[in-house]
Design a protein around this motif. Structure first.
Motif, mmCIF file in Angstrom:
data_model
loop_
_atom_site.group_PDB
_atom_site.id
_atom_site.type_symbol
_atom_site.label_atom_id
_atom_site.label_comp_id
_atom_site.label_asym_id
_atom_site.label_seq_id
_atom_site.Cartn_x
_atom_site.Cartn_y
_atom_site.Cartn_z
ATOM 1 N N THR A 1 0.827 -1.202 0.000
ATOM 2 C CA THR A 1 0.000 0.000 0.000
ATOM 3 C C THR A 1 0.864 1.257 0.000
ATOM 4 O O THR A 1 1.981 1.254 0.525
ATOM 5 C CB THR A 1 -0.915 0.046 1.237
ATOM 6 O OG1 THR A 1 -0.118 0.252 2.395
ATOM 7 C CG2 THR A 1 -1.722 -1.238 1.373
ATOM 8 N N PRO A 2 0.356 2.319 -0.562
ATOM 9 C CA PRO A 2 1.101 3.584 -0.562
ATOM 10 C C PRO A 2 1.392 4.109 0.841
ATOM 11 O O PRO A 2 2.339 4.865 1.030
ATOM 12 C CB PRO A 2 0.176 4.544 -1.319
ATOM 13 C CG PRO A 2 -0.662 3.666 -2.174
ATOM 14 C CD PRO A 2 -0.848 2.402 -1.394
ATOM 15 N N TRP A 3 0.602 3.713 1.817
ATOM 16 C CA TRP A 3 0.835 4.192 3.188
ATOM 17 C C TRP A 3 2.195 3.732 3.709
ATOM 18 O O TRP A 3 2.764 4.365 4.602
ATOM 19 C CB TRP A 3 -0.266 3.711 4.127
ATOM 20 C CG TRP A 3 -1.614 4.224 3.751
ATOM 21 C CD1 TRP A 3 -2.673 3.497 3.308
ATOM 22 C CD2 TRP A 3 -2.055 5.584 3.754
ATOM 23 N NE1 TRP A 3 -3.745 4.318 3.037
ATOM 24 C CE2 TRP A 3 -3.400 5.607 3.312
ATOM 25 C CE3 TRP A 3 -1.450 6.801 4.087
ATOM 26 C CZ2 TRP A 3 -4.123 6.786 3.194
ATOM 27 C CZ3 TRP A 3 -2.191 7.974 3.967
ATOM 28 C CH2 TRP A 3 -3.506 7.949 3.529
ATOM 29 N N TRP B 1 4.917 3.454 1.740
ATOM 30 C CA TRP B 1 5.972 3.954 0.873
ATOM 31 C C TRP B 1 6.724 5.098 1.517
ATOM 32 O O TRP B 1 6.191 5.831 2.339
ATOM 33 C CB TRP B 1 5.402 4.446 -0.448
ATOM 34 C CG TRP B 1 4.746 3.398 -1.272
ATOM 35 C CD1 TRP B 1 4.741 2.048 -1.062
ATOM 36 C CD2 TRP B 1 3.954 3.608 -2.442
ATOM 37 N NE1 TRP B 1 4.009 1.417 -2.034
ATOM 38 C CE2 TRP B 1 3.523 2.344 -2.890
ATOM 39 C CE3 TRP B 1 3.581 4.742 -3.147
ATOM 40 C CZ2 TRP B 1 2.729 2.204 -4.021
ATOM 41 C CZ3 TRP B 1 2.791 4.600 -4.262
ATOM 42 C CH2 TRP B 1 2.373 3.336 -4.701
ATOM 43 N N ARG C 1 -2.161 12.906 -1.995
ATOM 44 C CA ARG C 1 -3.101 12.050 -1.260
ATOM 45 C C ARG C 1 -2.500 11.553 0.046
ATOM 46 O O ARG C 1 -3.192 11.444 1.066
ATOM 47 C CB ARG C 1 -3.513 10.857 -2.137
ATOM 48 C CG ARG C 1 -4.395 9.842 -1.436
ATOM 49 C CD ARG C 1 -5.711 10.471 -1.001
ATOM 50 N NE ARG C 1 -6.555 9.521 -0.348
ATOM 51 C CZ ARG C 1 -6.572 9.298 0.970
ATOM 52 N NH1 ARG C 1 -5.780 9.980 1.774
ATOM 53 N NH2 ARG C 1 -7.384 8.394 1.486
ATOM 54 N N LEU C 2 -1.191 11.277 0.043
ATOM 55 C CA LEU C 2 -0.512 10.828 1.265
ATOM 56 C C LEU C 2 -0.243 11.978 2.235
ATOM 57 O O LEU C 2 0.166 11.746 3.367
ATOM 58 C CB LEU C 2 0.822 10.155 0.903
ATOM 59 C CG LEU C 2 0.713 8.805 0.208
ATOM 60 C CD1 LEU C 2 2.078 8.391 -0.340
ATOM 61 C CD2 LEU C 2 0.171 7.756 1.160
ATOM 62 N N LYS D 1 2.136 14.243 2.132
ATOM 63 C CA LYS D 1 3.567 14.308 2.431
ATOM 64 C C LYS D 1 4.161 15.556 1.790
ATOM 65 O O LYS D 1 3.678 16.017 0.754
ATOM 66 C CB LYS D 1 4.301 13.069 1.900
ATOM 67 C CG LYS D 1 3.820 11.769 2.481
ATOM 68 C CD LYS D 1 4.222 11.635 3.922
ATOM 69 C CE LYS D 1 3.823 10.276 4.453
ATOM 70 N NZ LYS D 1 4.222 10.073 5.818
#
Length: 95
Positions: A44-46, A48, A82-83, A85
């Motif tokens: 998942t991108p979470w 990364w 979306r993250l 960051k």
């Protein structure tokens, strides 16, 4: 058994533009996810980090055309938004 990660649901909050643009971002985000998952087993991108996206832009897109690198850079920026960051990727695309 866990459900596969739904990239469309993940990006729904930040996807804008025409239908074709949204589909391109989704397709490219799924490719990015698959490449990072294969290399680092991060599903998942979470999970990364900036280095994972930098690796994708620098190594997996090496030899691709400037337009391709640019469109993937736009998708990476969307993922970062979306993250939530502060990561920047302006110089990564070598355009």
């Amino acid at each position: 058994m866990s459900k596969p990660f739904d990239m469309e649901l993940f990006l729904a909050a930040v996807l804008t533009g025409s239908y074709a643009t949204r589909q391109r971002h989704l397709r490219q985000a799924k490719i990015i996810q698959a490449e990072i998952s294969e290399r680092w087993q991060l599903e998942t991108p979470w999970a990364w980090r900036r280095k994972h996206l930098t690796w994708f832009l620098e190594h997996r897109l090496a030899g691709r055309g400037a337009a391709t690198r640019y469109y993937y850079l736009l998708t990476v920026r969307l993922l970062v938004r979306r993250l939530e960051k502060p990561w920047g990727f302006e110089h990564q695309a070598r355009i």
